[in-house]
Design a protein around this motif. Structure first.
Motif, PDB file in Angstrom:
ATOM      1  N   PHE A 117       0.807  -1.227   0.000  1.00  0.00           N
ATOM      2  CA  PHE A 117       0.000   0.000   0.000  1.00  0.00           C
ATOM      3  C   PHE A 117       0.837   1.273   0.000  1.00  0.00           C
ATOM      4  CE2 PHE A 117       0.597  -1.470   4.324  1.00  0.00           C
ATOM      5  CZ  PHE A 117       0.998  -0.329   5.014  1.00  0.00           C
ATOM      6  N   GLN A 118       2.152   1.166  -0.054  1.00  0.00           N
ATOM      7  CA  GLN A 118       2.995   2.352  -0.064  1.00  0.00           C
ATOM      8  C   GLN A 118       4.070   2.250  -1.141  1.00  0.00           C
ATOM      9  OE1 GLN A 118       4.274   2.325   4.139  1.00  0.00           O
ATOM     10  NE2 GLN A 118       3.382   4.368   4.355  1.00  0.00           N
ATOM     11  N   THR A 119       4.376   3.386  -1.732  1.00  0.00           N
ATOM     12  CA  THR A 119       5.538   3.450  -2.620  1.00  0.00           C
ATOM     13  C   THR A 119       6.792   3.647  -1.766  1.00  0.00           C
ATOM     14  OG1 THR A 119       5.400   5.854  -2.874  1.00  0.00           O
ATOM     15  CG2 THR A 119       4.120   4.493  -4.413  1.00  0.00           C
ATOM     16  N   ALA A 120       7.944   3.553  -2.403  1.00  0.00           N
ATOM     17  CA  ALA A 120       9.187   3.759  -1.664  1.00  0.00           C
ATOM     18  C   ALA A 120       9.249   5.170  -1.094  1.00  0.00           C
ATOM     19  CB  ALA A 120      10.380   3.496  -2.583  1.00  0.00           C
ATOM     20  N   LEU A 121       8.821   6.169  -1.857  1.00  0.00           N
ATOM     21  CA  LEU A 121       8.825   7.546  -1.360  1.00  0.00           C
ATOM     22  C   LEU A 121       7.895   7.700  -0.163  1.00  0.00           C
ATOM     23  CD1 LEU A 121       8.867  10.826  -3.315  1.00  0.00           C
ATOM     24  CD2 LEU A 121       7.025  10.469  -1.687  1.00  0.00           C
ATOM     25  N   GLU A 122       6.687   7.140  -0.248  1.00  0.00           N
ATOM     26  CA  GLU A 122       5.728   7.266   0.843  1.00  0.00           C
ATOM     27  C   GLU A 122       6.242   6.579   2.103  1.00  0.00           C
ATOM     28  OE1 GLU A 122       1.743   7.343  -2.014  1.00  0.00           O
ATOM     29  OE2 GLU A 122       2.445   5.473  -1.106  1.00  0.00           O
ATOM     30  N   PHE A 123       6.825   5.416   1.962  1.00  0.00           N
ATOM     31  CA  PHE A 123       7.325   4.674   3.118  1.00  0.00           C
ATOM     32  C   PHE A 123       8.474   5.419   3.788  1.00  0.00           C
ATOM     33  CE2 PHE A 123      10.428   1.641   4.841  1.00  0.00           C
ATOM     34  CZ  PHE A 123       9.652   1.007   5.808  1.00  0.00           C
ATOM     35  N   LYS A 124       9.451   5.856   3.012  1.00  0.00           N
ATOM     36  CA  LYS A 124      10.611   6.522   3.593  1.00  0.00           C
ATOM     37  C   LYS A 124      10.233   7.871   4.198  1.00  0.00           C
ATOM     38  CE  LYS A 124      12.903   6.000  -0.244  1.00  0.00           C
ATOM     39  NZ  LYS A 124      13.939   6.111  -1.285  1.00  0.00           N
ATOM     40  N   SER A 125       9.360   8.620   3.532  1.00  0.00           N
ATOM     41  CA  SER A 125       8.930   9.912   4.071  1.00  0.00           C
ATOM     42  C   SER A 125       8.162   9.726   5.371  1.00  0.00           C
ATOM     43  CB  SER A 125       8.057  10.652   3.045  1.00  0.00           C
ATOM     44  OG  SER A 125       8.783  10.941   1.878  1.00  0.00           O
ATOM     45  N   TYR A 126       7.297   8.703   5.419  1.00  0.00           N
ATOM     46  CA  TYR A 126       6.511   8.442   6.631  1.00  0.00           C
ATOM     47  C   TYR A 126       7.416   8.048   7.793  1.00  0.00           C
ATOM     48  CZ  TYR A 126       3.322   6.030   9.817  1.00  0.00           C
ATOM     49  OH  TYR A 126       2.642   5.608  10.928  1.00  0.00           O
ATOM     50  N   MET A 127       8.333   7.124   7.555  1.00  0.00           N
ATOM     51  CA  MET A 127       9.232   6.670   8.612  1.00  0.00           C
ATOM     52  C   MET A 127      10.150   7.811   9.067  1.00  0.00           C
ATOM     53  SD  MET A 127       8.536   3.397   9.141  1.00  0.00           S
ATOM     54  CE  MET A 127       9.965   2.536   9.784  1.00  0.00           C
ATOM     55  N   GLN A 128      10.603   8.628   8.135  1.00  0.00           N
ATOM     56  CA  GLN A 128      11.462   9.760   8.495  1.00  0.00           C
ATOM     57  C   GLN A 128      10.689  10.776   9.325  1.00  0.00           C
ATOM     58  OE1 GLN A 128      14.913  10.320   7.755  1.00  0.00           O
ATOM     59  NE2 GLN A 128      14.490  11.867   9.301  1.00  0.00           N
ATOM     60  N   GLY A 129       9.446  11.040   8.960  1.00  0.00           N
ATOM     61  CA  GLY A 129       8.629  11.975   9.724  1.00  0.00           C
ATOM     62  C   GLY A 129       8.407  11.510  11.153  1.00  0.00           C
ATOM     63  N   LEU A 130       8.155  10.220  11.335  1.00  0.00           N
ATOM     64  CA  LEU A 130       7.972   9.690  12.686  1.00  0.00           C
ATOM     65  C   LEU A 130       9.264   9.749  13.479  1.00  0.00           C
ATOM     66  CD1 LEU A 130       5.634   6.568  12.288  1.00  0.00           C
ATOM     67  CD2 LEU A 130       5.053   8.956  12.736  1.00  0.00           C
ATOM     68  N   ALA A 131      10.392   9.492  12.826  1.00  0.00           N
ATOM     69  CA  ALA A 131      11.679   9.579  13.520  1.00  0.00           C
ATOM     70  C   ALA A 131      11.948  11.003  13.988  1.00  0.00           C
ATOM     71  CB  ALA A 131      12.803   9.097  12.609  1.00  0.00           C
ATOM     72  N   LEU A 132      11.453  12.001  13.253  1.00  0.00           N
ATOM     73  CA  LEU A 132      11.605  13.382  13.672  1.00  0.00           C
ATOM     74  C   LEU A 132      10.652  13.738  14.802  1.00  0.00           C
ATOM     75  CD1 LEU A 132      11.973  15.082  10.170  1.00  0.00           C
ATOM     76  CD2 LEU A 132      13.729  15.003  11.937  1.00  0.00           C
ATOM     77  N   LEU A 133       9.372  13.393  14.657  1.00  0.00           N
ATOM     78  CA  LEU A 133       8.362  13.790  15.630  1.00  0.00           C
ATOM     79  C   LEU A 133       8.434  12.961  16.908  1.00  0.00           C
ATOM     80  CD1 LEU A 133       5.297  14.279  13.247  1.00  0.00           C
ATOM     81  CD2 LEU A 133       6.817  16.032  14.179  1.00  0.00           C
ATOM     82  N   ASP A 134       8.524  11.637  16.749  1.00  0.00           N
ATOM     83  CA  ASP A 134       8.518  10.740  17.907  1.00  0.00           C
ATOM     84  C   ASP A 134       9.910  10.296  18.334  1.00  0.00           C
ATOM     85  OD1 ASP A 134       5.793  10.927  17.618  1.00  0.00           O
ATOM     86  OD2 ASP A 134       5.567   8.981  16.632  1.00  0.00           O
ATOM     87  N   GLY A 135      10.861  10.382  17.440  1.00  0.00           N
ATOM     88  CA  GLY A 135      12.194   9.863  17.712  1.00  0.00           C
ATOM     89  C   GLY A 135      12.381   8.437  17.240  1.00  0.00           C
TER      90      GLY A 135
END
Length: 431
Positions: A117-135
């Motif tokens: 359900f995710q492209t490579a861009l969507e997956f990496k952007s989502y995981m990167q965003g969580l690493a920024l917001l949540d750590g």
């Protein structure tokens, strides 16, 4: 009055399935939250507390344009950059070669489609965003034959807790959406976290670190909003020692509106009568130092995120020819640590123990897309790479063509040979 009569009179109806009083009026928009949702945790705690007693929620932080721009820029940059699984090989002559490991299942996951359900861009952007917001960001590793990774499925925020046993074995406690917990091994979880950590297991949350800067910026926004909504916006007052009658006041107001109202009358001078004196008293946002305070807080947020000032769109200086240096600064001092974090996290979690021991496969982020200069700069670079100017060439014609998605040509796989100037023969009698 019975409870049912009260509900009917109050405009309520009862759900037959749940026996819960539900408003009979229009349905209001709401956000559903489970017990392990970080949004619910913030709601119960009243948000993160900044100095001055200001509560900073995740949505409130993302409404700050500087913070949102920084998170969006880092996440989008990581998402759009290609990640390749590379392989080191040795040919028959004993020369080490490097190639893309396209025959490995992990190559397709990183480059094309990590899950259904995710492209490579969507997956990496989502995981990167969580690493920024949540750590921290977690994904379930689904393996196929011989332990090869076939899917990376993101796990819900706030549902995973890393734990280290007394014998130094890493496991993850996963809380199911419908209740209950399950212990997952390190081979089942892809854990991507912020490089800064206080316990060696979990990354530091950018929201927690920058809460004071965001809170003060929020207070400045509120103060500026109150100035616009409730502040006195009149340009000034007309004073006189004499007493003006009602008719004189009305004529004066009408004259001011006709002769000095609107943009077309900007800059016109007053001709005052009856001993009137003009007294301006409006305080602008600049006079109240709101603009300076908001700029200072934008700089604070820039320091926390590592994004250069011009990329956050609030620097007055002209970029000019320094745009390439700015891009290099952004990649080197902001994104490079994240590149290494991605590469090593994937190698640690997604490669089997045998593949890690063999030291043949490795992950490489191609940052070249962010460092490309103008066409003129690229032409000069590739000309040098092909041996222009008498230097030793280090790229083949087909490698250069591949950089522009062009097909290879026959004979284009040989490195250019440096041209040598023939030695001039001495003429007889000139020894």
């Amino acid at each position: 009055m019975s409870p049912d009569d009260y509900r009917r009179n109050a405009g309520y109806r009862r759900s037959a399935a749940t026996q819960i009083a539900i408003p009979a009026g229009p349905v209001q928009a709401f956000e559903s939250m489970t017990f392990d949702s970080p949004v619910l945790g913030e709601f119960l705690r009243g948000g993160r507390q900044a100095i001055g007693g200001v509560s900073v929620s995740e949505k409130g932080a993302l409404r700050n344009s500087t913070f949102f721009r920084a998170v969006q820029l880092i996440s989008a940059s990581i998402g759009m950059l290609p990640m390749h699984l590379m392989r080191r090989t040795v040919d028959a002559a004993g020369v080490e070669r490097i190639e893309k490991a396209k025959d490995h299942p992990l190559y397709r996951l990183l480059h094309k489609r990590p899950n259904s359900f995710q492209t490579a861009l969507e997956f990496k952007s989502y995981m990167q965003g969580l690493a920024l917001l949540d750590g921290n960001a977690y994904a379930l590793i689904i393996r196929g034959l011989r332990g090869k990774v076939v899917q990376l499925v993101p796990l819900k925020r706030g549902s995973v807790t890393p734990k280290l046993s007394d014998d130094w074995k890493l496991t993850f406690e996963y809380r199911r959406p419908l209740g209950g917990t399950k212990t997952l091994s390190a081979e089942e979880v892809f854990h991507f976290r912020h490089p800064v950590s206080t316990d060696g297991l979990k990354g530091a949350s950018l929201l927690d670190m920058a809460v004071n800067a965001i809170g003060i910026a929020s207070q400045a926004e509120v103060a500026a909003g109150k100035l616009l909504s409730g502040g006195v916006m009149a340009g000034g007052a007309l004073e006189t020692d004499k007493t003006l009658g009602k008719e004189a006041i009305e004529n004066l107001q009408e004259s001011l509106g006709e002769n000095h109202g609107g943009a077309e009358n900007a800059g016109k001078w007053f001709v005052l009568e009856e001993g009137l004196k003009a007294k301006p008293f409006i305080a602008s946002a600049k006079d109240a130092q709101y603009d300076e305070l908001r700029r200072r807080q934008a700089e604070e947020i820039s320091r926390f995120t590592g994004v250069p000032r011009p990329l956050l769109m609030f620097d007055e200086t002209s970029w000019g020819s320094g745009i390439e240096a700015l891009g290099l600064f952004f990649v080197t001092y902001c994104l490079l640590p994240w590149f290494v974090a991605w590469e090593q996290a994937i190698e640690r979690s997604c490669l089997t123990e045998a593949e890690q021991d063999a030291d043949e496969l490795y992950v490489k982020v191609n940052e070249g897309a962010l460092l490309r200069g103008s066409l003129k700069d690229q032409a000069e670079f590739f000309a040098r790479a092909l041996g222009s100017g008498g230097g030793e060439g280090w790229l083949t014609q087909n490698e250069v063509r591949g950089s522009f998605d062009r097909n290879p040509i026959d004979g284009g796989d040989r490195l250019p040979v440096r041209a040598t100037t023939p030695t001039k023969q001495k003429e007889p009698g000139n020894e």
